[in-house]
Design an enzyme around this catalytic site. Sequence first.
Site, PDB file in Angstrom:
ATOM      1  N   ARG A 238       0.829  -1.203   0.000  1.00 14.51           N
ATOM      2  CA  ARG A 238       0.000   0.000   0.000  1.00 14.51           C
ATOM      3  C   ARG A 238       0.864   1.253   0.000  1.00 14.51           C
ATOM      4  NH1 ARG A 238      -4.822  -0.988   3.890  1.00 14.51           N
ATOM      5  NH2 ARG A 238      -3.069  -2.040   4.850  1.00 14.51           N
TER       6      ARG A 238
ATOM      7  N   LYS B  39      -8.748 -15.205   5.653  1.00 11.22           N
ATOM      8  CA  LYS B  39      -9.967 -15.909   6.104  1.00 11.22           C
ATOM      9  C   LYS B  39     -11.204 -15.059   5.923  1.00 11.22           C
ATOM     10  CE  LYS B  39      -8.111 -14.045  10.045  1.00 11.22           C
ATOM     11  NZ  LYS B  39      -6.694 -13.954  10.387  1.00 11.22           N
TER      12      LYS B  39
ATOM     13  N   ILE C  84      -0.787 -24.895  11.597  1.00 12.54           N
ATOM     14  CA  ILE C  84      -1.340 -26.238  11.760  1.00 12.54           C
ATOM     15  C   ILE C  84      -1.929 -26.723  10.454  1.00 12.54           C
ATOM     16  CG2 ILE C  84      -2.988 -27.679  13.013  1.00 12.54           C
ATOM     17  CD1 ILE C  84      -3.022 -25.577  15.212  1.00 12.54           C
TER      18      ILE C  84
ATOM     19  N   GLU D 214      -4.834  -6.160  18.513  1.00 14.31           N
ATOM     20  CA  GLU D 214      -4.726  -4.940  17.719  1.00 14.31           C
ATOM     21  C   GLU D 214      -5.358  -3.762  18.445  1.00 14.31           C
ATOM     22  OE1 GLU D 214      -5.628  -5.512  13.513  1.00 14.31           O
ATOM     23  OE2 GLU D 214      -5.450  -7.658  13.892  1.00 14.31           O
TER      24      GLU D 214
ATOM     25  N   LYS E  13     -13.115 -18.374  10.447  1.00 15.53           N
ATOM     26  CA  LYS E  13     -12.403 -19.656  10.378  1.00 15.53           C
ATOM     27  C   LYS E  13     -13.376 -20.823  10.528  1.00 15.53           C
ATOM     28  CE  LYS E  13      -8.205 -17.520  12.186  1.00 15.53           C
ATOM     29  NZ  LYS E  13      -7.525 -17.113  13.430  1.00 15.53           N
TER      30      LYS E  13
ATOM     31  N   GLY F 111       1.374 -15.619  13.955  1.00 17.73           N
ATOM     32  CA  GLY F 111       2.774 -15.224  13.931  1.00 17.73           C
ATOM     33  C   GLY F 111       3.323 -15.295  12.522  1.00 17.73           C
TER      34      GLY F 111
END
Lengths: 438, 438
Positions: free
Chosen positions: B51, B110, B141, B195, B210, B308
């Site tokens: 951006r 997502k 995962i 956040e 999710k 992460g």
Amino acid sequence: MGRGTVTKPLKVALLGAGVVGSQVARIIVDQGGTLESRIGRRLELVGVGVRNLDVPRPGIDPELLTDDLDGLVSRGDLDVVIELIGGIEPARGLVLKAIGHGASIVTANKAMLADDLGALSAAARDNGVDLYYEAAVAGAIPIIRPLRESLVGDEITEVMGIVNGTTNFILDKMVTDGVSFADALAEAQELGYAEADPTADVEGHDAAAKAAILAGLAFHTEVRGSEVFSEGITEVTPGDIAAAEQMGCTIKLVAIAKLTDDDRIIVKVHPAMVANKHPLASVSGAYNAIFVNSREAGELMFLGAGAGGNPTASAVMGDVVTVARNRARGTAGHFSPAYTRRQVAPIGESSAQFYVSFDVVDRPGILAKCAAVFGKHNVSLRVVQQSYLDDTRADGFPARLGIMTHQTLESQLAQVIDELEDADFVGSGVRVMRVEGF
Amino acid sequence: MGRGTVTKPLKVALLGAGVVGSQVARIIVDQGGTLESRIGRRLELVGVGVRNLDVPRPGIDPELLTDDLDGLVSRGDLDVVIELIGGIEPARGLVLKAIGHGASIVTANKAMLADDLGALSAAARDNGVDLYYEAAVAGAIPIIRPLRESLVGDEITEVMGIVNGTTNFILDKMVTDGVSFADALAEAQELGYAEADPTADVEGHDAAAKAAILAGLAFHTEVRGSEVFSEGITEVTPGDIAAAEQMGCTIKLVAIAKLTDDDRIIVKVHPAMVANKHPLASVSGAYNAIFVNSREAGELMFLGAGAGGNPTASAVMGDVVTVARNRARGTAGHFSPAYTRRQVAPIGESSAQFYVSFDVVDRPGILAKCAAVFGKHNVSLRVVQQSYLDDTRADGFPARLGIMTHQTLESQLAQVIDELEDADFVGSGVRVMRVEGF
């Protein structure tokens, strides 16, 4: 993909109709509609090869049964062959023949794969067919696909798991009932958790074959079962179980594959005292669990039923749908080229933590003498416990030392053990067990 | 595939160079040789869309940076576009444009997928390209591939997981430090785990997206994030935490997708008291864990880092290698056709166990009156605890009842709560929490 579809079905042959095979046959027949919508083509079970036609096979159309397995895989019109007879031969010969006739392969045969996955993969690649084997390791747990695909953009550094349910059951029994290995094995056999000849399980050969497959996938190299260092659980005593408890550990048969600093790999199967705080310590009964450590993803764990007809059939059917989808699209799936030539390091060059226990005479300065033996071979100590066994003992070694080391080379520890066994202040029967999870 | 190879590299564009994107760029460049041997073709990073060009991007060749994302995805020569900008627009428009120009897509987005995975999948299918999104759920995962492929020959009945690390961290803090939600949130924000605008996490929207993706894959149908019942953790009090402890539970934000008896699906996200004996109860901090129950395989668990830069980059790169391999072979991978049209059942028709606590007057027969309210609505009781709060309380409701129900319909429980709230023998502030793992 409904009733109006006129595409030809995909022809499937099944080799073996035992505990897993009978479930696979049932799912293919009972779930035909569902499988068709997932694949885009119908699956047609065209033959079931068995050793003995006289055994009743409830749920399988008798017309499909044959004891001419060779003829079955040589039909030339098969899309998928599901090999569930186990063992190296005749399974390998049949699989190679099926590949030669253009069939994709789904197998749960860890012994065959561990013996020579390289040759089988090459044959599949050369013939443009698939070779899938999710069920060969850890039953229903999806571990092959994650290693082959999900983690293929990462660098795996270690795989550690409990991959044999029989030994897990036996060790559980030894802990909860305080019985000997022989008694726990007898119970496992009575309950059908161990075979009449339990060698492959209790000597660690089954786990070693799985470790070879996992190591090959994790480190992109060829590893044969025969290259895996393997120590079974037959020598584990109730005394070892008690010592583990005292150290806050549980004894488990672990399979470990890891990368060394010099880019070789260690692959080993052995009983280990696993710290109770480590999740592997609480994996009990018929469950399997696998830990994967990688550079970017960190630690991952996979847990589930490690054996049994239905869980294994689930893994087989996942592969069947995958290869059938590939077939329907006229392609073959991912090969995992073993593009590196990583050496398997000898066990002596492997590092581990150890728990060593032995009886000593009760004289001033003995602890120092023992500690000096470890120090001389550069083995440093993490925990030292001394207990007094029984002052009426006639053998002259009434004190017991339990020592947990820091990480040390197997070869250095072996020198320590040799020297302790020769020392006149140490009684016979030095016990050694590897330690994981600290 | 060595130095002698002259095959053209596969051209890759990256959208977004934040926490995950910067790691992905690093891996593509630093691990070029390794990735080439795994794919059979070299990956060439040809552009990185951002951006703001003024932000320094250490480790990324400045020549590659562009703020013309539209132009980047419209080059026409891209093999793979990695979308890591997040949010629905402009991400969706860019992805559709890239697909239209023939690029395969790897995304961790997502929100975009939960909004309309069906349209994106259809676009990918129509253009013969891949759409992979392992990183969109539960970070590193591997859960998408197991659902899409490993378990595709089985029937999944339930998926339950902890899929949001921020809320897991906050709930952990509330347990260990005994602080309020607001204080725990403030600490999470200070440490960068939450956040500045934490709404998406703490209100359960992230987990709901999710859950929608997991439900769609598990049950082969289309589920939008907006169809997911979602309740966040903002109303969880230290009193709830204490009550959970007393019941041998830990409060977790869980995402649940399950099949109903009449072939509809329940998809919901809410805080729940999870029995401490259930493995989900001990999943702490930034870890995610997902349980899958299926007819043949039984119970499977997947555990690992849920967020992460590095773990998420690992999942992204696994997908990049997979789609690049497909590209190199001139094919596209598995689509997961949402071939069923399963309805999402309204939350009222969902069953759960509940823990209900409220204060009552101290009079003979009150417990019977309360129990009668539950009985009247067919809610049966599993555990009843009565405690005496403080006899100097002036509000006239000195006794507290804590009641755990058996499985009951949400709508029935709602009637119980309404009636309790209206009853003159019940104090204000009836607390309700769902219970899992018993």
